[in-house]
Write a protein that holds these residues in place. Sequence first.
Motif, PDB file in Angstrom:
ATOM      1  N   ALA A 269      -1.106   4.313  10.845  1.00 45.57           N
ATOM      2  CA  ALA A 269      -0.387   3.832   9.244  1.00 45.57           C
ATOM      3  C   ALA A 269      -1.296   3.981   8.783  1.00 45.57           C
ATOM      4  CB  ALA A 269       0.444   2.902   9.111  1.00 45.57           C
ATOM      5  N   LEU A 270      -1.557   4.267   7.286  1.00 40.36           N
ATOM      6  CA  LEU A 270      -2.714   4.596   6.407  1.00 40.36           C
ATOM      7  C   LEU A 270      -2.030   4.561   4.770  1.00 40.36           C
ATOM      8  CD1 LEU A 270      -5.333   5.003   5.157  1.00 40.36           C
ATOM      9  CD2 LEU A 270      -5.071   7.534   4.956  1.00 40.36           C
ATOM     10  N   PRO A 271      -1.837   3.153   4.632  1.00 32.39           N
ATOM     11  CA  PRO A 271      -1.735   2.592   3.235  1.00 32.39           C
ATOM     12  C   PRO A 271      -2.908   3.263   2.533  1.00 32.39           C
ATOM     13  CG  PRO A 271      -2.665   0.883   5.014  1.00 32.39           C
ATOM     14  CD  PRO A 271      -2.221   2.019   5.069  1.00 32.39           C
ATOM     15  N   ILE A 272      -2.126   3.713   1.148  1.00 35.31           N
ATOM     16  CA  ILE A 272      -3.220   4.347   0.690  1.00 35.31           C
ATOM     17  C   ILE A 272      -2.977   3.432  -0.400  1.00 35.31           C
ATOM     18  CG2 ILE A 272      -2.944   6.401  -1.708  1.00 35.31           C
ATOM     19  CD1 ILE A 272      -1.450   7.757  -0.149  1.00 35.31           C
ATOM     20  N   VAL A 273      -2.512   2.466  -1.235  1.00 37.52           N
ATOM     21  CA  VAL A 273      -2.760   1.377  -2.023  1.00 37.52           C
ATOM     22  C   VAL A 273      -2.775  -0.081  -1.101  1.00 37.52           C
ATOM     23  CG1 VAL A 273      -1.453  -0.070  -4.286  1.00 37.52           C
ATOM     24  CG2 VAL A 273      -1.740   2.579  -3.626  1.00 37.52           C
ATOM     25  N   GLY A 274      -3.103  -0.992  -1.035  1.00 42.22           N
ATOM     26  CA  GLY A 274      -3.468  -2.195  -0.869  1.00 42.22           C
ATOM     27  C   GLY A 274      -3.990  -2.152   0.311  1.00 42.22           C
ATOM     28  N   GLU A 275      -3.936  -3.046   1.500  1.00 45.22           N
ATOM     29  CA  GLU A 275      -4.778  -3.011   2.653  1.00 45.22           C
ATOM     30  C   GLU A 275      -3.818  -3.798   3.972  1.00 45.22           C
ATOM     31  OE1 GLU A 275      -6.796  -6.816   1.908  1.00 45.22           O
ATOM     32  OE2 GLU A 275      -8.511  -6.019   1.179  1.00 45.22           O
ATOM     33  N   GLY A 276      -2.341  -2.618   3.836  1.00 45.30           N
ATOM     34  CA  GLY A 276      -1.492  -2.211   4.855  1.00 45.30           C
ATOM     35  C   GLY A 276      -1.392  -3.908   5.981  1.00 45.30           C
TER      36      GLY A 276
ATOM     37  N   ASP B 184       1.349  -5.246  14.367  1.00 43.28           N
ATOM     38  CA  ASP B 184       0.860  -4.880  15.499  1.00 43.28           C
ATOM     39  C   ASP B 184       0.812  -3.386  15.192  1.00 43.28           C
ATOM     40  OD1 ASP B 184       0.281  -7.269  16.521  1.00 43.28           O
ATOM     41  OD2 ASP B 184       2.115  -7.239  18.018  1.00 43.28           O
ATOM     42  N   ILE B 185       1.434  -2.601  14.080  1.00 47.84           N
ATOM     43  CA  ILE B 185       0.646  -1.417  13.998  1.00 47.84           C
ATOM     44  C   ILE B 185      -0.805  -0.790  13.480  1.00 47.84           C
ATOM     45  CG2 ILE B 185       1.829   0.249  12.283  1.00 47.84           C
ATOM     46  CD1 ILE B 185       3.718  -0.193  14.119  1.00 47.84           C
ATOM     47  N   PRO B 186      -1.122   0.069  13.810  1.00 50.37           N
ATOM     48  CA  PRO B 186      -2.829  -0.189  13.943  1.00 50.37           C
ATOM     49  C   PRO B 186      -3.034   1.008  11.903  1.00 50.37           C
ATOM     50  CG  PRO B 186      -2.059   1.763  15.344  1.00 50.37           C
ATOM     51  CD  PRO B 186      -0.928   0.163  15.417  1.00 50.37           C
ATOM     52  N   ILE B 187      -4.389   0.365  12.040  1.00 43.37           N
ATOM     53  CA  ILE B 187      -4.656   1.161  10.462  1.00 43.37           C
ATOM     54  C   ILE B 187      -5.569   1.814  11.060  1.00 43.37           C
ATOM     55  CG2 ILE B 187      -5.631   0.735   8.319  1.00 43.37           C
ATOM     56  CD1 ILE B 187      -3.153  -0.513   8.404  1.00 43.37           C
TER      57      ILE B 187
END
Length: 429
Positions: A34-41, A48-51
């Motif tokens: 995952a890549l959260p565009i807003v915030g740090e996720g 346990d979903i890798p960033i």
Amino acid sequence: MKLLCLSNGHGEDTIALRILQALQQRPSCPDIAALPIVGEGHVYTAHDIPIAGSVRAMPSGGFVYMDGRQLLRDLQGGLLRLTQTQLQTVRAWAKAGAFILAVGDIVPLLFAWSSGASYAFVGTAKSEYYLRDEKGLLPRRSWFERLESWSGSVYLPWERWLMQHPRCRAVFPRDRLTALILKRWAIPTFDVGNPMMDGLDPVGLDFGLNVDTSAETRIDSRSLTFVLLPGSRSPEAYENWQLILQAVATLVPVFQWQKLVFLAALAPSLDLAQFQQAATAFGWRSSGASSSHPYQTLSQLHARLLLVPSGFNDCLHQADFAIAMAGTATEQFVGLGKPAFILSGRGPQFTPAFAEAQTRLLGTSVTLVNSPAEIVPAVQTLLQTPDRLQLIAANGRNRMGTSGAADRIADSLITLLNTGNSCIKKNIN
């Protein structure tokens, strides 16, 4: 096969997480990040979903489109550099053969399109209910507001172009009305429901109410239970809490012959002490702490106030009404078939404009009150028209859909990834 999920906000992260968790249950699950565009996720890392790539919390909390000053603060905080880095990450994943799943609004959709990869879009931010209901366009106050429907959809032509692009394999709108409108164009639209209504099952917290939780049968002349929803972002939630406490203060003396219970559903990330201190200033007194209950109880006359930092689902299910200054939480409560009274604050999220838009999105299920003092007549009016409660129950479930959407989206994505077709021929209805 790889799948990179893009999302742009805490609520969007949560919705995306449900879809990713549903994908993980499938035997042919792709490699997920995952890549959260807003915030740090934090929602992702906690499960346990890798960033993938760089993330950073911006001063606006993701509400730059509501206030130009918020955009300026984000730019000063390094937004442009962060955006450039994230775009590079998405394109690198695309070159490695990843499929892109965009969850939110036009921002992750643009990221997905610019990657050069195939992508799907879960539209959480927009609904045709902002413009119309099943009977037609809603009346608006000014010509400028009426102009919002100029293109025939809440999704503007450039958004529809991104959804019509040959690399866009599937679009999952948040409700059936939006799906029906999008099908007027060559958009691979799937009506599978709203993942926002997933994961809301109660865990069985005992608030001492001992009553039926059905929306149609709960409300009687002996007891009333309110869930209080101040939002999840600091410092806005603390300011919203002050307004909500003012509304509660008007209810307690008027409904003195009834048992009143107020369930404050608070985000675990917020400072519980600040909520307790504010309540104390309004005359609430601690009833003593108990290690057997994950909440704090305060009392005043015939009423109880419970501060609940980790029992959101149970608060929604056990309440009759909501006094709300929140986005997603209000929609979820309404989706359970229950009425909400909303107040507008100073923002950055729950501004007067946001509150007014929420009344269009949720229709008869919400009542916008202009001040805390207006809560009393609004509640009294609803109690005197019980037939309206049945209409509210049907309306909320119709607009928000039933649970299970994350599983249905996951099934559609697995079909896409396994077949490699440009689109799924058969839309799910």
